[in-house]
Scaffold this active site. Structure first.
Site, PDB file in Angstrom:
ATOM      1  N   LYS A 106       0.834  -1.202   0.000  1.00 44.57           N
ATOM      2  CA  LYS A 106       0.000   0.000   0.000  1.00 44.57           C
ATOM      3  C   LYS A 106       0.869   1.252   0.000  1.00 44.57           C
ATOM      4  O   LYS A 106       0.687   2.156  -0.828  1.00 44.57           O
ATOM      5  CB  LYS A 106      -0.921   0.013   1.219  1.00 44.57           C
ATOM      6  CG  LYS A 106      -1.870   1.211   1.248  1.00 44.57           C
ATOM      7  CD  LYS A 106      -2.565   1.365   2.579  1.00 44.57           C
ATOM      8  CE  LYS A 106      -1.670   2.093   3.562  1.00 44.57           C
ATOM      9  NZ  LYS A 106      -2.381   2.504   4.794  1.00 44.57           N
ATOM     10  N   ASP A 124      -6.299   0.636   0.891  1.00 47.94           N
ATOM     11  CA  ASP A 124      -6.403   0.944   2.316  1.00 47.94           C
ATOM     12  C   ASP A 124      -7.754   0.447   2.820  1.00 47.94           C
ATOM     13  O   ASP A 124      -8.470  -0.270   2.108  1.00 47.94           O
ATOM     14  CB  ASP A 124      -6.207   2.441   2.565  1.00 47.94           C
ATOM     15  CG  ASP A 124      -7.374   3.284   2.070  1.00 47.94           C
ATOM     16  OD1 ASP A 124      -8.258   2.755   1.347  1.00 47.94           O
ATOM     17  OD2 ASP A 124      -7.414   4.483   2.405  1.00 47.94           O
TER      18      ASP A 124
END
Length: 221
Positions: A106, A124
């Protein structure tokens, strides 16, 4: 369009600043991180500065972001790794980024998309929640979500797609009580109705600086 100006909401001016800010944003709002980073970036302008940081001083600077001891350890180790492996510079590939301390896919995808212009999907909590609600995936594994959603859209759209989905999750499609009745995507949403569907009730749940614009999209549709 609901979010034509969707963007990374962390403030930064260099790849290193962005990388540090994303690490600090774990379990913390971007707004809070942005309150902390001006002093942090001024005190530690280079990877070598993080590597040589006094732990107590660094912890105190980042304390408001939460989990400050773990984050301080990550930043010190990150600085050392950047100096040792990359001459103090942030690398521009996913493979190199995810080998750095405190950096997962991420974080790497955020840095690639924002600092290097390399398309990436940022999974996320908002992106994960919304893509399941929209039935783009049924997985809760971030890597699987990244790959499955990536197959649905051209690669060049991945970074902006991530921004728009995250914007929508922060402003309308909340985890506990999504503002279904004030959502411009309601007509196409397979999960419509899991939150309040009456406009006045839902409108109170809409957040962010685009609130008036988002509500106008619904009332004018």
């Amino acid at each position: 369009m609901a979010y034509p100006n969707a963007h990374c909401e962390l403030n930064f001016s260099t790849p290193l600043e962005l990388l540090v800010a994303v690490i600090l944003s774990a379990q913390c709002t971007d707004e809070r991180v942005n309150q902390v980073t001006p002093a942090l970036f001024a005190r530690y302008p280079s990877a070598a500065d993080y590597a040589a940081a006094d732990r107590a001083e660094l912890e105190e600077l980042i304390r408001p972001t939460g989990f400050f001891r773990n984050k301080a350890s990550s930043l010190i180790r990150l600085g050392a790794a950047l100096v040792e492996r990359h001459d103090g510079e942030v690398p521009g590939t996913l493979e190199e980024l995810v080998r750095l301390p405190g950096v997962g896919r991420k974080t790497a995808n955020v840095v690639l998309g924002e600092a290097f212009g390399v398309p990436g999907i940022t999974v996320d909590t908002h992106f994960s929640r919304l893509t399941r609600r929209w039935l783009w995936t049924d997985s809760d594994d971030p890597v699987k979500i990244e790959h499955e959603v990536g197959e649905l859209f051209p690669r060049k759209e991945w970074t902006m797609l991530s921004h728009r989905v995250i914007f929508h999750g922060r402003r309308i499609c909340h985890a506990r009580k999504p503002a279904c009745g004030a959502c411009p995507l309601a007509k196409d949403c397979p999960s419509y109705g899991i939150g309040p569907t009456e406009f006045d009730l839902a409108a109170k749940l809409v957040k962010g600086p685009e609130r008036d614009h988002l509500l106008e999209l619904v009332t004018n549709s």
